[in-house]
Design an enzyme around this catalytic site. Structure first.
Site, PDB file in Angstrom:
ATOM      1  N   THR A   1      48.452  -8.965  38.951  1.00 16.55           N
ATOM      2  CA  THR A   1      46.906  -8.946  38.185  1.00 16.55           C
ATOM      3  C   THR A   1      46.631 -10.387  38.300  1.00 16.55           C
ATOM      4  O   THR A   1      45.424 -10.524  38.525  1.00 16.55           O
ATOM      5  CB  THR A   1      47.389  -8.251  36.915  1.00 16.55           C
ATOM      6  OG1 THR A   1      47.611  -6.879  36.955  1.00 16.55           O
ATOM      7  CG2 THR A   1      45.909  -8.613  36.016  1.00 16.55           C
TER       8      THR A   1
ATOM      9  N   ASN B   1      47.301   1.589  46.561  1.00 15.28           N
ATOM     10  CA  ASN B   1      48.513   1.904  45.563  1.00 15.28           C
ATOM     11  C   ASN B   1      48.393   3.283  45.297  1.00 15.28           C
ATOM     12  O   ASN B   1      49.462   3.722  44.639  1.00 15.28           O
ATOM     13  CB  ASN B   1      48.272   1.061  44.184  1.00 15.28           C
ATOM     14  CG  ASN B   1      46.912   1.272  43.784  1.00 15.28           C
ATOM     15  OD1 ASN B   1      45.821   1.001  44.473  1.00 15.28           O
ATOM     16  ND2 ASN B   1      46.840   1.730  42.732  1.00 15.28           N
TER      17      ASN B   1
ATOM     18  N   GLY C   1      56.417  -8.873  42.152  1.00 13.39           N
ATOM     19  CA  GLY C   1      58.097  -8.601  42.187  1.00 13.39           C
ATOM     20  C   GLY C   1      58.387  -7.297  42.349  1.00 13.39           C
ATOM     21  O   GLY C   1      59.203  -6.731  42.845  1.00 13.39           O
ATOM     22  N   HIS C   2      57.842  -6.575  41.159  1.00 11.32           N
ATOM     23  CA  HIS C   2      58.535  -5.318  40.885  1.00 11.32           C
ATOM     24  C   HIS C   2      58.079  -4.359  41.829  1.00 11.32           C
ATOM     25  O   HIS C   2      58.586  -2.966  41.541  1.00 11.32           O
ATOM     26  CB  HIS C   2      57.930  -5.121  39.378  1.00 11.32           C
ATOM     27  CG  HIS C   2      56.599  -4.786  39.082  1.00 11.32           C
ATOM     28  ND1 HIS C   2      56.043  -3.403  38.694  1.00 11.32           N
ATOM     29  CD2 HIS C   2      55.535  -5.532  39.073  1.00 11.32           C
ATOM     30  CE1 HIS C   2      54.792  -3.355  38.819  1.00 11.32           C
ATOM     31  NE2 HIS C   2      54.669  -4.760  39.013  1.00 11.32           N
TER      32      HIS C   2
ATOM     33  N   THR D   1      54.934 -23.297  31.670  1.00 10.36           N
ATOM     34  CA  THR D   1      56.298 -23.644  32.070  1.00 10.36           C
ATOM     35  C   THR D   1      56.685 -22.535  33.131  1.00 10.36           C
ATOM     36  O   THR D   1      56.390 -21.212  32.772  1.00 10.36           O
ATOM     37  CB  THR D   1      57.218 -23.633  30.670  1.00 10.36           C
ATOM     38  OG1 THR D   1      56.763 -24.597  30.105  1.00 10.36           O
ATOM     39  CG2 THR D   1      58.545 -23.657  31.103  1.00 10.36           C
TER      40      THR D   1
ATOM     41  N   CYS E   1      48.622   2.794  36.082  1.00  7.52           N
ATOM     42  CA  CYS E   1      47.982   1.883  35.065  1.00  7.52           C
ATOM     43  C   CYS E   1      46.922   2.674  34.600  1.00  7.52           C
ATOM     44  O   CYS E   1      46.508   2.548  33.267  1.00  7.52           O
ATOM     45  CB  CYS E   1      47.298   0.438  35.566  1.00  7.52           C
ATOM     46  SG  CYS E   1      48.320  -0.245  37.001  1.00  7.52           S
TER      47      CYS E   1
HETATM   48  N1  PLP Z   1      47.429  -4.538  42.790  1.00  9.95           N
HETATM   49  C1  PLP Z   1      48.105  -3.548  43.343  1.00  9.95           C
HETATM   50  C2  PLP Z   1      47.727  -2.858  44.687  1.00  9.95           C
HETATM   51  C3  PLP Z   1      48.936  -2.647  42.576  1.00  9.95           C
HETATM   52  O1  PLP Z   1      49.517  -1.527  42.837  1.00  9.95           O
HETATM   53  C4  PLP Z   1      49.274  -3.371  41.184  1.00  9.95           C
HETATM   54  C5  PLP Z   1      50.122  -2.740  40.227  1.00  9.95           C
HETATM   55  O2  PLP Z   1      50.470  -1.405  40.324  1.00  9.95           O
HETATM   56  C6  PLP Z   1      48.599  -4.639  41.067  1.00  9.95           C
HETATM   57  C7  PLP Z   1      47.697  -5.180  41.766  1.00  9.95           C
HETATM   58  C8  PLP Z   1      49.082  -5.330  39.603  1.00  9.95           C
HETATM   59  O3  PLP Z   1      50.346  -5.970  39.794  1.00  9.95           O
HETATM   60  P1  PLP Z   1      51.255  -6.368  38.563  1.00  9.95           P
HETATM   61  O4  PLP Z   1      51.530  -5.292  37.767  1.00  9.95           O
HETATM   62  O5  PLP Z   1      52.127  -7.089  38.863  1.00  9.95           O
HETATM   63  O6  PLP Z   1      49.973  -7.159  37.768  1.00  9.95           O
END
Ligand code: PLP
Length: 355
Positions: A51, A122, A173-174, A210, A298
């Protein structure tokens, strides 16, 4: 990571021995990320995740150049919302979920500061033709930054090659086995972005604060593993995904797959079950230990149909019956067996309840 969460806790911006050790760990991680993204280490900016990286690219370019932000209609909210909040516009996609290049071309002019088209979606997993997008942008809006959100792509695709034409590339990362709350934005040399926040001079004055040393070390370890095993992971997981998708299409009457499988990353299995409310189905699946989602994670809990699916031309009713089964590098045959056992029964049960 545990080493940097425990005994060794230096701040990489300091000057003493433990600070220098932390700096060395961050620098090493930066080199790994640069290799994985096809970039120079100086082009890697560590962030708190996808994000922040997306916001940094969109707002940063608009503030640096002035002008409009443009993005595809199927972007994650991390791109869509900064684009709309800065007064920008979206470009439609076709029924296949792929950005309409002619409509993109007509949306571009010298007034455009940034164009964002994600590498992999996504929800549906559909992969965009980024090199063609970049060609159109270079021709029609040569001042514009080409941004790609590669958050969902990194696990599956050669991002270094496929995003070589982009000026900025976001990862998180996740999504590939790393920790939550850490990511990066690749900012190619010569790309000017105004920082989102002001503070110290970290990350060459592009992202103050930091460093999250443990997170950055974990991000790099996951990136290295993802790249090293990518080819085998894609092969193994796409076979699992095919078994899951084909099994569910055969077992659930009327089930439809969203998008062409050949357009999608290996882990994406997106199906629609006509007449089913996805939230009701998710409730039954969760009770049986199957973790799936309706729209983007989300947005779960929201009753609005997915903007990705409506952009592809689905009716709100069709979009409401959509379920995203995401497979990952850790998915197994047993996971697919469980889903094939539980999902058709749960869909049938909903039909019985409604009747
Ligand atoms: N962009 C895409 C395509 C995503 O699937 C996601 C999270 O699901 C994000 C951005 C946001 O990433 P983060 O959750 O690391 O902020």
């Amino acid at each position: 990571m545990s080493e940097w969460l425990g005994g060794r806790f230096g701040n990489p911006s300091g000057a003493h021995a433990s600070a220098r050790a932390a700096r060395a760990a961050v620098d090493q991680a930066r080199e790994v990320l640069a290799g994985a993204l096809g970039a120079d280490p100086a082009e890697v900016v560590f962030t708190s995740g996808g994000t922040e990286a997306d916001n940094m690219a969109v707002f940063g370019a608009v503030r640096a150049r002035g002008g409009l932000a443009v993005c595809s209609a199927v972007e994650h909210d991390a791109v869509l919302n900064p684009t709309l909040a800065s007064g920008g516009t979206t470009v439609p996609v076709g029924p296949d979920g792929i950005v309409d290049l002619a409509r993109l071309e007509s949306a571009l002019s010298d007034d455009v500061a940034v164009v964002s088209v994600m590498l992999a979606n996504n929800e549906t997993g559909v992969v965009q033709p980024l090199a063609e997008v970049a060609d159109v942008v270079r021709r029609r809006a040569p001042r514009a930054v080409v941004h790609t959100d590669a958050v969902q792509a990194f696990c599956w695709l050669d991002v270094a090659g496929l995003a070589a034409s982009a000026d900025t590339v976001a990862i998180s990362g996740h999504k590939f086995g790393g920790p939550q709350g850490v990511g990066a934005l690749l900012v190619r040399g010569g790309t000017k972005l105004v920082p989102l926040t002001l503070g110290g001079g970290q990350e060459r004055e592009r992202r103050p604060g930091t460093h999250n040393v443990a997170g950055i070390v974990g991000l790099a370890a996951a990136a290295r593993a993802a790249v090293e095993t990518r080819r085998q992971t894609v092969q193994r997981v796409s076979a699992l995904r095919d078994r899951l998708a084909d099994g569910l299409l055969a077992a659930v009457p009327g089930a439809v797959e969203t998008g062409a499988r050949s357009d999608k990353v290996a882990g994406a299995c997106h199906l629609r079950f006509p007449g089913v409310e996805s939230e009701e189905l998710l409730f039954l699946l969760d009770a049986e230990g199957i973790a799936a989602s309706a729209g983007s994670a989300c947005a779960s809990g929201a009753t609005e149909p997915s903007h990705v699916l409506t952009a592809m031309g689905l009716t709100p009713q069709e979009a409401r019956g959509a379920i995203r089964f995401s497979l990952g590098w850790c998915s197994t045959d047993a996971d697919v067996d469980a889903a094939l056992r539980v999902v058709p029964r749960a869909v049938a049960r909903l039909g019985v309840v409604r009747a």
